[in-house]
Design a protein around this motif. Structure first.
Motif, PDB file in Angstrom:
ATOM      1  N   LYS A   1     -28.575   0.796  23.567  1.00  0.00           N
ATOM      2  CA  LYS A   1     -27.320   1.156  22.899  1.00  0.00           C
ATOM      3  C   LYS A   1     -27.436   2.541  22.302  1.00  0.00           C
ATOM      4  O   LYS A   1     -28.542   3.022  22.004  1.00  0.00           O
ATOM      5  N   VAL A   2     -26.284   3.161  22.120  1.00  0.00           N
ATOM      6  CA  VAL A   2     -26.187   4.471  21.485  1.00  0.00           C
ATOM      7  C   VAL A   2     -25.059   4.422  20.465  1.00  0.00           C
ATOM      8  O   VAL A   2     -24.253   3.504  20.449  1.00  0.00           O
TER       9      VAL A   2
ATOM     10  N   VAL B   1     -30.962   3.711   9.682  1.00  0.00           N
ATOM     11  CA  VAL B   1     -30.211   4.429  10.706  1.00  0.00           C
ATOM     12  C   VAL B   1     -28.965   5.052  10.092  1.00  0.00           C
ATOM     13  O   VAL B   1     -28.505   4.641   9.021  1.00  0.00           O
ATOM     14  N   ARG B   2     -28.433   6.056  10.797  1.00  0.00           N
ATOM     15  CA  ARG B   2     -27.143   6.644  10.451  1.00  0.00           C
ATOM     16  C   ARG B   2     -26.330   6.734  11.745  1.00  0.00           C
ATOM     17  O   ARG B   2     -26.894   6.709  12.851  1.00  0.00           O
ATOM     18  N   LEU B   3     -25.030   6.833  11.603  1.00  0.00           N
ATOM     19  CA  LEU B   3     -24.184   6.910  12.779  1.00  0.00           C
ATOM     20  C   LEU B   3     -24.421   8.217  13.524  1.00  0.00           C
ATOM     21  O   LEU B   3     -24.722   9.258  12.930  1.00  0.00           O
ATOM     22  N   ALA B   4     -24.281   8.149  14.847  1.00  0.00           N
ATOM     23  CA  ALA B   4     -24.386   9.321  15.720  1.00  0.00           C
ATOM     24  C   ALA B   4     -23.347   9.144  16.817  1.00  0.00           C
ATOM     25  O   ALA B   4     -23.656   8.790  17.953  1.00  0.00           O
ATOM     26  N   GLN B   5     -22.082   9.382  16.461  1.00  0.00           N
ATOM     27  CA  GLN B   5     -20.945   9.019  17.295  1.00  0.00           C
ATOM     28  C   GLN B   5     -20.410  10.154  18.170  1.00  0.00           C
ATOM     29  O   GLN B   5     -19.663   9.898  19.118  1.00  0.00           O
TER      30      GLN B   5
ATOM     31  N   LEU C   1     -24.265  11.054  21.698  1.00  0.00           N
ATOM     32  CA  LEU C   1     -24.387   9.940  22.636  1.00  0.00           C
ATOM     33  C   LEU C   1     -25.228  10.348  23.842  1.00  0.00           C
ATOM     34  O   LEU C   1     -26.099   9.602  24.292  1.00  0.00           O
ATOM     35  N   ARG C   2     -24.981  11.545  24.361  1.00  0.00           N
ATOM     36  CA  ARG C   2     -25.773  12.032  25.485  1.00  0.00           C
ATOM     37  C   ARG C   2     -27.248  12.188  25.096  1.00  0.00           C
ATOM     38  O   ARG C   2     -28.153  11.782  25.842  1.00  0.00           O
ATOM     39  N   ASP C   3     -27.492  12.787  23.931  1.00  0.00           N
ATOM     40  CA  ASP C   3     -28.880  12.947  23.475  1.00  0.00           C
ATOM     41  C   ASP C   3     -29.563  11.596  23.322  1.00  0.00           C
ATOM     42  O   ASP C   3     -30.757  11.450  23.642  1.00  0.00           O
ATOM     43  N   ALA C   4     -28.812  10.589  22.828  1.00  0.00           N
ATOM     44  CA  ALA C   4     -29.398   9.267  22.634  1.00  0.00           C
ATOM     45  C   ALA C   4     -29.766   8.621  23.960  1.00  0.00           C
ATOM     46  O   ALA C   4     -30.799   7.942  24.074  1.00  0.00           O
TER      47      ALA C   4
ATOM     48  N   LEU D   1     -22.105   1.282  23.864  1.00  0.00           N
ATOM     49  CA  LEU D   1     -21.608   2.239  22.887  1.00  0.00           C
ATOM     50  C   LEU D   1     -21.320   1.487  21.601  1.00  0.00           C
ATOM     51  O   LEU D   1     -20.395   0.684  21.537  1.00  0.00           O
ATOM     52  N   ARG D   2     -22.144   1.719  20.581  1.00  0.00           N
ATOM     53  CA  ARG D   2     -21.956   1.060  19.295  1.00  0.00           C
ATOM     54  C   ARG D   2     -20.976   1.881  18.471  1.00  0.00           C
ATOM     55  O   ARG D   2     -21.306   2.923  17.928  1.00  0.00           O
ATOM     56  N   ARG D   3     -19.744   1.392  18.414  1.00  0.00           N
ATOM     57  CA  ARG D   3     -18.754   2.007  17.536  1.00  0.00           C
ATOM     58  C   ARG D   3     -18.980   1.459  16.122  1.00  0.00           C
ATOM     59  O   ARG D   3     -19.919   0.715  15.870  1.00  0.00           O
TER      60      ARG D   3
END
Length: 309
Positions: free
Chosen positions: A90-91, A103-107, A112-115, A133-135
């Protein structure tokens, strides 16, 4: 509660809980959630993953932000091609070693691509079969602020591009509402992961929407009680009574209810203990009769859309 879509788990001793489809792959309905592996050293984590494969687990749920890549590295070392274990990642979040939460959000699309690249590198793979995709707009957990409030269309665009590039095989969603899922359907959604359990059934509409659309439903927090103060499935008198009658544990009853509830439900219970792993897998062999199901269905759902930091 509607029960028309219920089915008994398919009889297949090699696939815990029976079998189902996930991102075009046939897997066991009981998988393994790898988050707790970050509590173990590398050798112990690999041993537990090998035990899961030997017991027939066919899909493992992970993320780069589980242990800052250490869990993924153990997964990459543990599984061989012949194990036929589908790895799902998941990202949408990233490690935060200095924040109030791990953790912190990375939306944002570039995050997302880096993840995905982080996941590929740590898993030692050229493609991840399924990436969720974790919204953060639904269910318990973090809520986006500032530049972390990102349009769904922008996120789906980068996930689709990553799929077209062959870096991911399929797209899933996590922590989303039915409206978000409907908007994402044209992109092709393989699964949805939301918080859901016997004592927290606010997402029943989502479960039924996934069933209607042929999308795998993979509830996290399947036994409730993920945060202090939230109800736990294992505390419910009806669950305890069923466990006593069936010579099972309350946790096994909670997992078995999910498997009986709808045929497209797949489970990813997590543990850092081999005996607990085996107990979770054994839940797939439990049959709940009509009277037991009725008693469990009568357990009230007592949580709403709780926002927790």
């Amino acid at each position: 509660m509607a029960t028309a879509n219920r089915t008994e788990p398919l009889a297949d001793a090699s696939r815990p809980g029976g079998q189902a489809q996930l991102a075009g792959h046939t897997v066991s309905r009981i998988g393994y959630g790898a988050m707790q592996l970050r509590r173990l050293d590398r050798a112990a984590a690999i041993a537990l993953l090998r035990a899961a494969a030997d017991l027939g687990v066919g899909h493992v749920d992970t993320a780069y932000f589980y242990g800052d890549g250490s869990v993924n590295e153990a997964i990459g070392a543990a599984f061989r091609p012949q194990d036929d274990v589908l790895v799902v990642s998941k990202v949408g979040a990233e490690p935060d070693p200095v924040g109030p939460a791990p953790v912190r959000l990375a939306q944002r699309p570039e995050q997302l691509r880096d993840a995905v690249e982080d996941n590929l590198r740590s898993l030692g793979r050229e493609q991840i079969p399924l990436v969720n995709l974790r919204r953060a707009d639904h269910g318990p957990g973090l809520r986006p602020e500032g530049d972390q409030i990102v349009a769904l269309d922008d996120q789906i665009a980068v996930m689709t591009a990553l799929r077209d590039e062959g870096k991911i095989g399929a797209i899933g969603l996590s922590s989303v509402s039915p409206d978000i899922l409907r908007r994402a359907l044209p992109a092709g959604i393989a699964c949805v992961q939301n918080a859901y359990s016997l004592v927290s059934r606010d997402d029943e509409d989502m479960a039924q929407l996934c069933l209607a659309e042929g999308i795998a439903w993979v509830p996290y927090f399947p036994l409730g009680g993920a945060y202090p103060g939230l109800p736990k499935v294992t505390d419910e008198p009806a669950v305890i009574a069923a466990a006593r009658a069936l010579r099972a544990t309350p946790a096994q009853i909670g997992l078995a209810w999910l498997l009986h509830h709808t045929p497209h439900t797949l489970l990813i219970p997590g543990t850092a203990d081999t005996a607990h792993l085996r107990a979770n897998i054994d839940a797939g062999a439990i049959t709940l009769d009509a009277a037991t199901l009725a008693a469990l269905d009568a357990v009230p759902s007592r949580t709403g859309d709780i926002e927790l930091g």
